[in-house]
Scaffold this active site. Structure first.
Site, mmCIF file in Angstrom:
data_model
loop_
_atom_site.group_PDB
_atom_site.id
_atom_site.type_symbol
_atom_site.label_atom_id
_atom_site.label_comp_id
_atom_site.label_asym_id
_atom_site.label_seq_id
_atom_site.Cartn_x
_atom_site.Cartn_y
_atom_site.Cartn_z
ATOM 1 C CD GLU A 165 -2.985 -0.641 -0.059
ATOM 2 O OE1 GLU A 165 -3.255 0.361 -0.462
ATOM 3 O OE2 GLU A 165 -3.450 -1.777 -0.464
ATOM 4 C CB SER A 201 -30.815 -24.137 54.318
ATOM 5 O OG SER A 201 -31.971 -24.263 54.669
#
Length: 773
Positions: A86, A345
């Site tokens: 690029e 519990s």
């Protein structure tokens, strides 16, 4: 005639040039301030597992797959390939390549059309940040934005932005999203051939589509690879391997694992959130949960949630919010890990551990499991039965409710609530002013996450650690919840297997790791819990229905615990190598088996018990009382009325009034102290009867059509054989203390009095209204 050239004033030229440069710079700074860089990018929220692999991801607000590539994910190979293709002068130009611009302008003028571009990587980033029509003005804006980018960011950061924004067709942007959706791997794992294939797609994203035009992509890829070879960017072998590599990729889908945790973190975490989830363990647990709930649907039990904490790192390594995220029959998208439910519990181990630390109890301390009434609150056991005298360890093993309520009364609810708030129980913190003794039986709101973290403290010598979900979690905290001694005593009690909450349908115990666990079932059988732990893991399991519908077959022991055992067998199969060691602040002593206290001279049955030196009670056993009685043992004497001769001294067991009533109700014999000498005129003080029914200060509504009488009940001292009831100071009835009396009260305020045969009296007042019901 010679022409005389004007003399150049270099000094003035340099000054003017300098002024011009400074002016341009000031103009740029002003423009940069007036037109700030639009560099705020919305990225997909990506959730990673503990190895950094994508576990889940979400589209951006503009419906794009745009995953942020971190700097450490840009491999040297990826950087080298992209820059070479690029913008090979990327690391040397200031944002624009003047030579490339001039060359492109000349070529375009010669051919009278756009044949060559000069966009650098920086300019392409500027274009992606602020898309515009392709014209000269846009090019000028891109140039300005390119200078802004170079001013603000480093070259590597600009390359990172390029790799995050480059289009790959459809709604895919950025090399990370493309890498995962096309190749199923991280960008730093891409090969040269794969990188090159991806690098050519942004130039023609509509015609070069992976999975549809792979042949054309390979041709273009190979053309660039050959160019790389001519430029000697890579070795001959690297090029040859890349040319020979086939392209079979097609567009895939983003994984959607651990959906509940992912959604939770995506709303509050970073764009790339790395969790501690061990994906293999997560997937195994998800399958175990789904298969197990599938087998429970015939019982109308449709959901479950699981949390697994690594006890050494305090990290949440598995998070299953429901049996099936896609299920619509029972709210599969509800996060059961965070849902507020009644804990049943499950809080009892913490209560007893705190009582151990306060010196109130030890494992062999005797408690009475008989009916009690605390100002109208009369707790019952799960099986509606009572057991009389029980040890603390028996009460915890069998999850008895009444001893737990008595222990909380002894400790005080305020201390217990404060401890839960310390452990980040959010709903308890909100409701703390409304909570009372019932919270120990599940009368409060908790979550699976909170309970699992709480139990993890028992495996860490009583030290609480807030569970960690992500690698950057800064909210973790730790403190000493209970002492190592208290934690060890609870561990020993909860690791016993000969318990009533051992699941009836579980037989695969041969290779199961040793664990300690506690079950719980909420009121109405809406929630079943089982939370277990050993040195390695703490696993919390909830089963039930998100709709809140109760199921008769639902219980912690037979619904949640089998799933807990299955998960432990998968995570820690056949691991009994390590268990908890007795801490140095815990010792062993002999105690009386009838009270759990250090023995007195009259104690004959002794047992060993754990205790915490300097903390546990040192009071010796006091369950025997010497009483003066006549020769026939029919009358007892006090010191004031004892005769000079004809009496003897005898030891009687001290029995609390509550226990006396239970023994009488169950027709169990016990040796009561004989009635006191009737000729004695001394009025006894203390130990006055306690009226349990009606409840003092309560308003009672009685139907006029179907009136029902109120019951009179009281508890008295061991030496009482008869009580006398008075209504509004008028004698009503007499009888044995355990005998139940009934009366129809008048309208308005009513005074009720109870006097025992020693003259001790107790008064209460109630309000009665006769209404039309």
């Amino acid at each position: 005639m010679k022409l005389k050239l004007p003399r150049i004033n270099w000094k003035r030229l340099l000054i003017r040039t300098g002024i011009g440069i400074v002016g341009l710079f000031c103009l740029f700074v002003l423009a940069n301030w007036l037109f700030p860089l639009p560099d705020k990018v919305n990225y997909s929220r990506v959730i990673l597992d503990d190895r950094g692999e994508i576990m889940n991801a979400y589209l951006t607000p503009d419906e794009k797959w745009r995953m942020k590539t971190e700097l450490n994910e840009i491999s040297p190979l990826l950087r080298k390939t992209i820059v070479a293709k690029e913008d090979k002068y990327f690391y040397s130009h200031p944002g624009i390549n003047v030579v490339a611009v001039a060359r492109a302008a000349i070529m375009n003028l010669i051919r009278m059309k756009r044949t060559s571009g000069a966009s650098t990587i920086t300019m392409q980033v500027a274009r992606a940040l602020e898309p515009r029509p392709r014209n000269l003005w846009s090019k000028m804006v891109e140039t300005f934005r390119a200078f802004q980018l170079e001013w603000k960011y480093s070259k590597d950061e600009i390359l990172q932005m390029y790799l995050n924004l480059v289009p790959y067709g459809g709604n895919i942007e950025g090399v990370k999203a493309a890498s995962y959706l096309y190749f199923g791997k991280n960008p730093d794992h891409l090969s040269l051939a794969e990188i090159t294939a991806l690098s050519i797609i942004p130039n023609r994203p509509s015609s070069l589509v992976i999975g549809r035009s792979n042949g054309l992509i390979v041709e273009e890829r190979n053309r660039w690879l050959n160019k790389f070879a001519r430029d000697h960017l890579f070795s001959e072998k690297e090029i040859a391997d890349a040319l020979a590599e086939p392209l079979t990729a097609t567009r895939g889908v983003v994984p959607h694992h651990a959906p509940h945790l992912s959604y939770r973190l995506a709303r509050s975490g970073d764009v790339n959130t790395k969790t501690h989830i061990r994906l293999n363990t997560q997937l195994k647990t998800e399958k175990l949960v789904a298969d197990y709930i599938r087998s429970q649907r015939l019982q109308q039990i449709r959901n479950a949630a699981v949390v697994v904490i690594d006890n050494r790192t305090h990290q949440v390594i598995t998070y299953v919010g429901s049996a099936d995220f896609a299920d619509t029959t029972d709210g599969g998208q509800v996060d059961g890990v965070r849902a507020i439910r009644q804990p049943g519990s499950t809080l009892k181990p913490l209560l007893y551990a705190m009582c151990f630390d306060e010196g109130l109890l030890t494992p062999k301390t005797i408690l009475t499991d008989v009916p009690v009434n605390y100002e109208g609150y009369a707790p019952e056991n799960y099986d509606k039965k009572f057991n009389g005298y029980v040890t603390v360890e028996y009460a915890l093993e069998h999850s008895l409710n009444i001893p737990a309520v008595k222990s909380l009364k002894l400790l005080t609810a305020e201390k217990f609530i404060h401890k839960l708030v310390q452990c980040r129980f959010r709903q308890v913190q909100k409701d703390q002013r409304k909570l009372g003794l019932s919270l120990i039986l599940g009368g409060c709101g908790t979550t699976l996450e909170e309970l699992t973290a709480l139990f993890s403290a028992f495996s860490n010598e009583g030290k609480y650690y807030a569970p960690s979900f992500t690698s950057g979690d800064s909210s973790t905290q730790s403190f000493s919840m209970i002492s190592p001694a208290a934690a060890y005593m609870v561990n020993e009690i909860l690791s016993k297997v000969n318990r009533p909450d051992f699941p009836l349908n579980w037989t695969a115990t041969e290779r199961m790791p040793k664990i300690a666990w506690k079950t719980g079932t909420s009121y109405g059988r809406r929630d079943a819990w089982s939370i277990g732990y050993n040195k390695n893991y703490t696993i919390g399991v909830w089963t039930g229905n998100f709709s809140g519908v109760g199921v008769a077959a639902l219980s912690g022991a037979n619904t949640a615990t089998p799933l807990l055992f299955k998960i432990f067998n998968t995570l820690d199969y056949d691991n009994d190598r390590e268990w908890f060691n007795q801490p140095s602040d815990l010792d062993i002593r002999q105690v009386c088996s009838e009270t759990g206290l250090p023995p007195s001279d009259h104690c004959t049955n002794l047992v060993t018990d754990y205790f915490i030196p300097l903390l546990s009670a040192t009071q010796t056993c006091n369950n025997r009382q010497e009483v003066m009685v006549d020769a026939a043992e029919k009358i007892s004497y006090c010191r004031s009325c004892a005769p000079l001769a004809g009496y003897k001294k005898k030891m009687y067991k001290v029995i609390d009034p509550d226990m006396q009533g239970w023994l009488a109700d169950n027709h169990l014999p016990y040796e009561a102290i004989p009635p006191h000498n009737p000729d004695c005129q001394l009025i006894f003080k203390g130990n006055a009867p306690v009226i349990h029914s009606p409840v003092n200060g309560t308003e009672y509504l009685i139907s006029k059509k179907n009136p029902e009488p109120l019951q009179l009940m009281c508890k008295t001292a061991n030496d009482v054989s008869k009580v006398y009831w008075y209504i509004d100071n008028k004698f009503f009835k007499s009888g044995h203390p355990s005998e139940k009396q009934f009366f129809m009260p008048p309208d308005g305020p009513v005074k009720i009095s109870c006097t025992d045969d020693k003259g001790r009296n107790r008064d209460i007042k109630i309000m009665v209204k006769h209404v039309d019901l």
